[in-house]
Scaffold this active site. Sequence first.
Site, PDB file in Angstrom:
ATOM      1  CG  ASP A   1      -2.022  -0.925   1.036  1.00  0.00           C
ATOM      2  OD1 ASP A   1      -2.075  -1.819   0.133  1.00  0.00           O
ATOM      3  OD2 ASP A   1      -2.859  -1.207   2.160  1.00  0.00           O
TER       4      ASP A   1
ATOM      5  CG  ASP B   1     -12.527  -3.491  -2.283  1.00  0.00           C
ATOM      6  OD1 ASP B   1     -11.467  -4.511  -2.479  1.00  0.00           O
ATOM      7  OD2 ASP B   1     -12.117  -2.241  -2.214  1.00  0.00           O
TER       8      ASP B   1
END
Lengths: 256, 214
Positions: free
Chosen positions: A12, A131
Site C-alpha cells: 500500500d 471489494d
Amino acid sequence: MGLAIRIIPCLDIDGGRVVKGVRFVDIRDAGDPVEVAQRYDEQGADEITFLDITASSDDRDTMVSVVEAVASTVFIPLTVGGGVRSNDDVRRMLNAGADKVAINTAAIVNPGFVKVAADHFGEQCIVVAIDAKQVEYGDCPRWEVYTHGGRNATGIDALEWATKMDEYGAGEILLTSMDRDGTRDGFDLTLTRTISDAVNVPVIASGGVGGLDDLVAGVVDGHADAVLAASIFHFGEFTVAQAKECMMQHHIDVRL
Amino acid sequence: MKTIAIIDYGMGNLRSVHKAIEHVAPSVKVHVTSDADDIRQADSIVFPGQGAIRSCFAAVDARGLREVLLEATKTKPFLGICLGLQSLYEYSEEGRGVPGLSVFAGRVRQFSHNGSDANGRALKVPHMGWNQVHQVRAHPLWNGVDQGARFYFVHSYYVESTNEREVAGFTDYGVRFTSVAAHANIFALQCHPEKSQKVGLRVLENFVHWDGSG
C-alpha cells in the site's frame, strides 16, 4: 507439475511510501517501495502489487515515479491499482513499467471502461479489483460489492459482478474480503471459492492473511490461483520463501 | 559498440524489455525504434509484442516494417517475445483468423475454456503465471538455464508447431504447446524473459552475446 500458484506481496503506497493500515486506521510506515520490492523479489515473490491508497491526483505523479523506479531494478510482473479511472491512467502506468493495472471504483461507475481498456491494451493488463462484504449468511451466502475501502455499498451482487467483469474482458480478478481485510483471521474461503469456480479468469485471494496456513487454505479450499498478502511480509514475520516452503509441504506447485 | 534494436510498432510498453536488456548488458547500445534504417543497421533485433495479433500486424504495416522485419528473421540474431513468437507462424485463430509471417510452420490456437489439469481442476484463461519450459534441444540461449525452469507467461493463444525441428521448448497447460521456437538466427519465446527474474535475465544476456548460430 504445472502452472505455479503465485504469491503476491502487496504494497500500500501513500505519498511514495509503503504503509499498511489495519482496517484502514493505524497506518504504519513500512519503508521505501524500491527497497521493499527488491527484498520481496530476492525472497522469490512471483509478482508485486502496488495499491495507491490515497489516490489523490497529486499522488498520481508520485506513483508513476515509484513504478518507474521499481521496474528498473525488479524484473517480475508488477500490478498497480488505486485511482485508475481512464485509458490515460492505464497508459501512464503501463508506460512507467507496470504490467497490469487494477480497476476498482471506475468499473462500478462505468463498467464499459473495463471493455474499452481491455480492447485497447489487451485483457492481460486489466485486473478488476472487487471489494466484497458478506450481506447474507446461512446456506445461500451472498456478498455485495463495496467501494472506498469498504465504506460505500453499491448494491451489486459480488458473484454477478465478477461474472460480468469476466465477460467484459477482465484478465484477472483481485478479490478482497472487506470483512477479513486487516483482521488476520484468514481469507473468506467461501467467497473466494464461489467466485473462483464461477469465472474463467484467474482469481487472486486477498484480505485477512494472518499466517502461512491461511495462504495454503486460500488455494486448497478457496481455489484461488494466486494469494496476496501484505502485513505478514512487511514486518518480517514471514518471508515469501517461507510461504513457498509451507505451500510445498502441502503439495502446492510453487516457483522456487 | 554492439547495437540492439527493439522494434517499436506503437502497441505498448517496451520499457521493461529495454530496462532488462540494459540491466544485463550495460555496454550495449539499445534502440527502441520504429525506423527501418535503425533496424537494418542494428546487430540484433528484439521483436516484442502484446495485445491483439491483428492490430499488431496493422501497426507493423502502418509503419512499413513488414519487409525489414522479414529481412531480419533471415539475417541476424532475432529474439521474438510473446506475439513476437506467435506472429512468426502461418496463421492465428485470433479474431476470426489472421495470416502470419509464415517464418515457422504451424498455427496459433486459442486455449479451450473447458480445459482441466491432472487433478481435474478447471484451467483458467489467460494462462497467467510461472510455468515450466522443457528444453527439447541444446541452444546457446539455454546456457545456464535449468531444464524445466519456470518463466512468466500471460497469453490466451498458443503455438501448435507442425515442424518439430523448430521447437526448442514446450510447456504444458491442458495441452502441450510450443513455448520456445528456434531456427538458425531466430529464437522466440511465448513467455516474457523480461519479467522472469534471474532465469529470464539469463536468456536475455545469452541473446545479447549470441552470434545467431543455432
